[in-house]
Design a protein around this motif. Structure first.
Motif, PDB file in Angstrom:
ATOM      1  N   GLY A 194       0.828  -1.199   0.000  1.00 29.54           N
ATOM      2  CA  GLY A 194       0.000   0.000   0.000  1.00 29.54           C
ATOM      3  C   GLY A 194       0.866   1.254   0.000  1.00 29.54           C
ATOM      4  O   GLY A 194       2.034   1.228  -0.396  1.00 29.54           O
ATOM      5  N   ARG A 195       0.288   2.341   0.431  1.00 26.47           N
ATOM      6  CA  ARG A 195       0.978   3.633   0.445  1.00 26.47           C
ATOM      7  C   ARG A 195       1.065   4.147   1.875  1.00 26.47           C
ATOM      8  O   ARG A 195       0.282   3.754   2.748  1.00 26.47           O
ATOM      9  N   PRO A 196       1.989   5.079   2.164  1.00 28.73           N
ATOM     10  CA  PRO A 196       2.031   5.676   3.497  1.00 28.73           C
ATOM     11  C   PRO A 196       0.731   6.418   3.807  1.00 28.73           C
ATOM     12  O   PRO A 196       0.241   7.206   2.992  1.00 28.73           O
ATOM     13  N   ALA A 197       0.161   6.144   4.969  1.00 32.67           N
ATOM     14  CA  ALA A 197      -1.047   6.836   5.416  1.00 32.67           C
ATOM     15  C   ALA A 197      -0.790   7.650   6.677  1.00 32.67           C
ATOM     16  O   ALA A 197      -1.419   8.689   6.886  1.00 32.67           O
ATOM     17  N   ALA A 198       0.133   7.181   7.523  1.00 31.76           N
ATOM     18  CA  ALA A 198       0.442   7.907   8.760  1.00 31.76           C
ATOM     19  C   ALA A 198       1.872   7.611   9.167  1.00 31.76           C
ATOM     20  O   ALA A 198       2.368   6.496   9.000  1.00 31.76           O
ATOM     21  N   LEU A 199       2.526   8.625   9.711  1.00 28.97           N
ATOM     22  CA  LEU A 199       3.896   8.488  10.215  1.00 28.97           C
ATOM     23  C   LEU A 199       4.001   9.290  11.498  1.00 28.97           C
ATOM     24  O   LEU A 199       3.663  10.476  11.520  1.00 28.97           O
ATOM     25  N   THR A 200       4.446   8.649  12.577  1.00 29.92           N
ATOM     26  CA  THR A 200       4.676   9.332  13.848  1.00 29.92           C
ATOM     27  C   THR A 200       6.100   9.061  14.299  1.00 29.92           C
ATOM     28  O   THR A 200       6.524   7.902  14.384  1.00 29.92           O
ATOM     29  N   LEU A 201       6.836  10.123  14.594  1.00 29.61           N
ATOM     30  CA  LEU A 201       8.218  10.011  15.042  1.00 29.61           C
ATOM     31  C   LEU A 201       8.385  10.756  16.356  1.00 29.61           C
ATOM     32  O   LEU A 201       7.912  11.895  16.503  1.00 29.61           O
ATOM     33  N   ASN A 202       9.062  10.126  17.298  1.00 32.09           N
ATOM     34  CA  ASN A 202       9.352  10.738  18.591  1.00 32.09           C
ATOM     35  C   ASN A 202      10.865  10.889  18.718  1.00 32.09           C
ATOM     36  O   ASN A 202      11.598   9.893  18.694  1.00 32.09           O
ATOM     37  N   PHE A 203      11.314  12.132  18.846  1.00 34.21           N
ATOM     38  CA  PHE A 203      12.738  12.421  18.932  1.00 34.21           C
ATOM     39  C   PHE A 203      13.160  12.343  20.396  1.00 34.21           C
ATOM     40  O   PHE A 203      12.766  13.188  21.211  1.00 34.21           O
ATOM     41  N   THR A 204      13.962  11.340  20.744  1.00 33.74           N
ATOM     42  CA  THR A 204      14.348  11.148  22.138  1.00 33.74           C
ATOM     43  C   THR A 204      15.474  12.078  22.556  1.00 33.74           C
ATOM     44  O   THR A 204      15.663  12.346  23.744  1.00 33.74           O
ATOM     45  N   THR A 205      16.222  12.569  21.590  1.00 29.60           N
ATOM     46  CA  THR A 205      17.321  13.498  21.842  1.00 29.60           C
ATOM     47  C   THR A 205      17.692  14.157  20.526  1.00 29.60           C
ATOM     48  O   THR A 205      17.178  13.779  19.470  1.00 29.60           O
ATOM     49  N   ALA A 206      18.567  15.144  20.587  1.00 30.42           N
ATOM     50  CA  ALA A 206      19.026  15.783  19.350  1.00 30.42           C
ATOM     51  C   ALA A 206      19.829  14.793  18.520  1.00 30.42           C
ATOM     52  O   ALA A 206      20.651  14.041  19.051  1.00 30.42           O
TER      53      ALA A 206
END
Length: 289
Positions: free
Chosen positions: A74-86
């Motif tokens: 399929g295709r990308p529908a949602a993306l969630t990223l959590n940056f834990t540090t720089a």
């Protein structure tokens, strides 16, 4: 000469693997369909930010690792990223793992590591498009007009900003940090496009969803330390519609609340066609004097 965005999303295999794209299963895992796959990516000087890389660049690299995986459906529908540090300049290991595949959607987990340890965690959803009822309730801002009605903004100081041309309808960043001019709200409305022409695809759209400077800059009228902690993009467009977009995209961003060192940001991204292509939300850390 390669486009700077295509240079950014180049992925290679770790030294222990034979070829880029090889599925590397952990000890005891026998099902390659759900095994983690690790690729290497590198930060790029053209996409540098105040500290480390532009967050949208990292989002594009993570999504490129997913879309290049031969198991993606399929295709990308949602993306969630959590940056834990720089994220530090240099190499990063991106590991993606399909944790469940259904008939109409596929769920992934993402982890990015550097020498300091895990710097990013995330999830992604891929979907198979189906014919259903369709409507768009978000309204294209009438005041946006056409890109040609608005002048190109002056060059800004950060390297990643050199990759885009901006035409602000409302909420341009403060030009003189020594004479701040606070705004009563945090809304920006802006047309933007790549300086070097390139067709829009999902990694490029993921990066574009992060082109909005921190809302605290607009409210206070001056820059201050700020960094994205959590970043989500919902993709509303299929590959054919996305590929058919013109060069210009229209973005509208606004915070809901700035409080105790955190603010959210909600933004919509439209194409020149008037189609809503993406919705994005962020949670951002900030400091003020």
């Amino acid at each position: 000469m390669a486009h700077p965005f295509d240079e950014l999303i180049v992925l290679t295999a770790p030294p222990a693997d034979g070829t880029a794209g090889v599925v590397t299963a952990p000890t005891g895992a026998s099902d390659a369909a759900t095994a983690p796959r690790t690729v290497l990516a590198h930060t790029h000087p053209a996409w540098a930010n105040m500290v480390g890389p532009f967050g949208g660049a990292t989002a594009a690299q993570a999504l490129a690792a997913l879309t290049s995986d031969p198991r993606a459906q399929g295709r990308p529908a949602a993306l969630t990223l959590n940056f834990t540090t720089a994220i530090a300049d240099g190499e990063m290991r991106i590991t993606v793992e399909p944790v469940r595949t259904n008939r109409s959607n596929q769920h992934w987990v993402i982890r990015v590591e550097q020498e300091s340890g895990v710097v990013l965690t995330g999830t992604a959803l891929f979907a198979s498009d189906r014919e259903t009822f369709s409507d768009t309730e978000a309204v294209l801002p009438a005041e946006a007009g056409s890109p040609e009605e608005h002048s190109v903004s002056g060059r800004l100081s950060l390297p990643w900003l050199e990759n885009y041309e901006f035409r602000f309808v409302k909420g341009a960043p403060e030009a003189d940090p020594h004479a701040p001019s606070p705004s009563p709200d945090s809304e920006s409305l802006v047309w933007f496009r790549p300086v070097q022409e390139r067709e829009w695809d999902y990694p490029a759209l993921a990066a574009a969803a992060d082109v909005f400077f921190p809302r605290i800059f607009l409210r206070t009228g001056q820059p201050s330390p700020a960094g994205t902690i959590s970043f989500t993009v919902y993709f509303h467009t299929d590959p054919q519609e996305l590929a058919g977009q013109g060069r210009q995209l229209l973005g509208r961003a606004r915070a809901s609340r700035l409080h105790n060192g955190l603010f959210d940001q909600v933004a919509h991204v439209w194409g020149e066609s008037g189609d809503l292509l993406a919705t994005t939300t962020q949670l951002v850390y900030f400091k003020t004097k």
